[in-house]
Design an enzyme around this catalytic site. Sequence first.
Site, mmCIF file in Angstrom:
data_model
loop_
_atom_site.group_PDB
_atom_site.id
_atom_site.type_symbol
_atom_site.label_atom_id
_atom_site.label_comp_id
_atom_site.label_asym_id
_atom_site.label_seq_id
_atom_site.Cartn_x
_atom_site.Cartn_y
_atom_site.Cartn_z
ATOM 1 N N ALA A 65 34.466 42.420 39.417
ATOM 2 C CA ALA A 65 33.049 42.766 39.450
ATOM 3 C C ALA A 65 32.947 44.290 39.430
ATOM 4 O O ALA A 65 33.881 44.994 39.828
ATOM 5 C CB ALA A 65 32.413 42.193 40.711
ATOM 6 N N GLY A 110 36.583 39.283 40.435
ATOM 7 C CA GLY A 110 35.644 38.452 39.679
ATOM 8 C C GLY A 110 36.168 38.060 38.312
ATOM 9 O O GLY A 110 35.769 37.023 37.763
ATOM 10 N N GLU A 113 38.336 35.176 38.976
ATOM 11 C CA GLU A 113 37.432 34.065 39.338
ATOM 12 C C GLU A 113 36.720 33.506 38.109
ATOM 13 O O GLU A 113 36.477 32.302 38.015
ATOM 14 C CB GLU A 113 36.430 34.542 40.400
ATOM 15 C CG GLU A 113 37.133 34.831 41.727
ATOM 16 C CD GLU A 113 36.245 35.533 42.742
ATOM 17 O OE1 GLU A 113 35.707 36.609 42.428
ATOM 18 O OE2 GLU A 113 36.076 34.996 43.842
ATOM 19 N N GLU A 133 40.019 41.856 46.370
ATOM 20 C CA GLU A 133 38.787 42.145 47.125
ATOM 21 C C GLU A 133 39.062 42.586 48.552
ATOM 22 O O GLU A 133 38.357 43.426 49.106
ATOM 23 C CB GLU A 133 37.886 40.892 47.151
ATOM 24 C CG GLU A 133 37.147 40.634 45.852
ATOM 25 C CD GLU A 133 37.872 39.672 44.920
ATOM 26 O OE1 GLU A 133 39.122 39.565 45.012
ATOM 27 O OE2 GLU A 133 37.186 39.031 44.104
HETATM 28 N N1 CO8 Z 1 34.506 48.137 38.544
HETATM 29 C C1 CO8 Z 1 34.046 49.249 37.953
HETATM 30 N N2 CO8 Z 1 34.827 50.067 37.208
HETATM 31 C C2 CO8 Z 1 36.110 49.706 37.046
HETATM 32 C C3 CO8 Z 1 36.661 48.547 37.625
HETATM 33 C C4 CO8 Z 1 35.800 47.738 38.403
HETATM 34 N N3 CO8 Z 1 36.191 46.593 38.971
HETATM 35 N N4 CO8 Z 1 37.971 48.477 37.293
HETATM 36 C C5 CO8 Z 1 38.227 49.554 36.524
HETATM 37 N N5 CO8 Z 1 37.115 50.304 36.375
HETATM 38 C C6 CO8 Z 1 36.965 51.536 35.610
HETATM 39 C C7 CO8 Z 1 37.602 52.719 36.342
HETATM 40 O O1 CO8 Z 1 36.716 53.252 37.304
HETATM 41 C C8 CO8 Z 1 37.853 53.658 35.187
HETATM 42 O O2 CO8 Z 1 36.646 54.297 34.833
HETATM 43 P P1 CO8 Z 1 36.643 55.889 34.526
HETATM 44 O O3 CO8 Z 1 37.527 56.036 33.315
HETATM 45 O O4 CO8 Z 1 35.214 56.208 34.277
HETATM 46 O O5 CO8 Z 1 37.236 56.541 35.734
HETATM 47 C C9 CO8 Z 1 38.205 52.736 34.027
HETATM 48 O O6 CO8 Z 1 37.698 51.445 34.406
HETATM 49 C C10 CO8 Z 1 39.703 52.603 33.820
HETATM 50 O O7 CO8 Z 1 40.276 52.237 35.061
HETATM 51 P P2 CO8 Z 1 41.484 53.048 35.740
HETATM 52 O O8 CO8 Z 1 41.468 54.472 35.331
HETATM 53 O O9 CO8 Z 1 41.458 52.748 37.203
HETATM 54 O O10 CO8 Z 1 42.712 52.315 35.017
HETATM 55 P P3 CO8 Z 1 44.180 52.132 35.591
HETATM 56 O O11 CO8 Z 1 44.973 51.592 34.441
HETATM 57 O O12 CO8 Z 1 44.655 53.349 36.273
HETATM 58 O O13 CO8 Z 1 44.044 50.996 36.738
HETATM 59 C C11 CO8 Z 1 43.291 48.907 37.639
HETATM 60 C C12 CO8 Z 1 43.649 49.700 36.378
HETATM 61 C C13 CO8 Z 1 44.541 48.686 38.493
HETATM 62 C C14 CO8 Z 1 42.746 47.572 37.177
HETATM 63 C C15 CO8 Z 1 42.236 49.681 38.460
HETATM 64 O O14 CO8 Z 1 41.168 50.073 37.588
HETATM 65 C C16 CO8 Z 1 41.617 48.884 39.564
HETATM 66 O O15 CO8 Z 1 42.222 48.726 40.609
HETATM 67 N N6 CO8 Z 1 40.387 48.383 39.365
HETATM 68 C C17 CO8 Z 1 39.661 47.655 40.388
HETATM 69 C C18 CO8 Z 1 40.221 46.264 40.590
HETATM 70 C C19 CO8 Z 1 39.477 45.538 41.680
HETATM 71 O O16 CO8 Z 1 39.494 45.917 42.830
HETATM 72 N N7 CO8 Z 1 38.803 44.442 41.315
HETATM 73 C C20 CO8 Z 1 38.025 43.637 42.231
HETATM 74 C C21 CO8 Z 1 36.627 44.117 42.281
HETATM 75 S S1 CO8 Z 1 35.679 43.315 43.539
HETATM 76 C C22 CO8 Z 1 35.239 41.827 42.847
HETATM 77 O O17 CO8 Z 1 35.608 41.513 41.765
HETATM 78 C C23 CO8 Z 1 34.378 40.937 43.686
HETATM 79 C C24 CO8 Z 1 34.014 39.691 42.977
HETATM 80 C C25 CO8 Z 1 33.278 38.726 43.853
HETATM 81 C C26 CO8 Z 1 31.825 38.496 43.563
HETATM 82 C C27 CO8 Z 1 31.306 38.622 42.179
HETATM 83 C C28 CO8 Z 1 31.393 37.418 41.330
HETATM 84 C C29 CO8 Z 1 32.120 37.646 40.065
#
Ligand code: CO8
Length: 259
Positions: A65, A110, A113, A133
């Site tokens: 998400a 998400g 999921e 999460e």
């Molecule tokens: N949300 C928003 N932006 C994101 C997300 C995300 N989940 N994941 C990546 N991005 C963005 C980054 O901020 C970045 O943007 P920018 O270039 O502007 O800085 C761009 O995508 C590229 O990401 P990274 O530079 O971080 O890329 P890396 O290769 O270094 O890392 C990762 C990749 C490991 C995937 C890392 O981006 C990461 O950890 N992302 C978050 C993963 C995460 O925590 N996901 C769970 C989110 S919470 C959730 O999903 C709750 C769901 C439950 C309810 C909703 C129903 C669906």
Amino acid sequence: MAYETIIVEIEEGIAVLTLNRPMVLNALNNQVFYELAEAASTIAADPSVRVMIITGGDKVFAAGADIGQMASASAVDVTTSDNPSHRAFHLIENMPKPVIAAVAGYALGGGCELSLVADVRIAADNALFGLPEIKLGILPGGGGTQRLPRLIGAGKAKELIFGGDFIKADEALSIGLVNKVVPADQLSTEAKKMATRFAERGAVALRLAKSCVNEGLKMDLEAGLQYEHKCFSLLFSTEDQKEGMKAFLEKRPARFQGR
Ligand code: CO8
């Protein structure tokens, strides 16, 4: 409807729905959920579509998400009765035709999921699954605490939910999270191959078979067996049942009409 965050392509009875926010690794914001719901409703009602594939393309499925959108959300925002993610997930899970998730790269939070609401998951060998999460101070609120244990068992699901770590495609296969792992460059081809195989089957039998499994999982065994028997009996009123059995006896492939 013109979509901005997803791409919908329909060809030979197969709808391919591709998440399209590559700059944020297909993070799922409310607009994605609204568009997914709209597309799922349209595809569900389109009799020319027999199977749906949901994918993020060959690089990333979805990194979860949208944390940017969630960061400032209040409890009231999240508990709204018109929760767009729940609506989209419900529509996809209950689509009266098979749904295949074709997953490459990250399928996190998400995103993982979302793959769980599909009937079948095919993973590219570069896929990484996880429910991180817990590291954000929340829990998998898109069905992860419910659908994952039902799919892979409570012990393994709790390990993934509590640790928040990622697992590779081969481990996802070994614990039953995915059905199949394929080379990344063959993901789309393999998903379409499976979709074509499903699309050749009778649409009514497919719909009822899916319903039997999904609804049966919510019932005790006896109620599930009764529901299955009703659906089984109902199929004997279809032309597809007549055609399927006639074709077998005549030693030729069946030509199902979906009625
Ligand atoms: N949300 C928003 N932006 C994101 C997300 C995300 N989940 N994941 C990546 N991005 C963005 C980054 O901020 C970045 O943007 P920018 O270039 O502007 O800085 C761009 O995508 C590229 O990401 P990274 O530079 O971080 O890329 P890396 O290769 O270094 O890392 C990762 C990749 C490991 C995937 C890392 O981006 C990461 O950890 N992302 C978050 C993963 C995460 O925590 N996901 C769970 C989110 S919470 C959730 O999903 C709750 C769901 C439950 C309810 C909703 C129903 C669906």
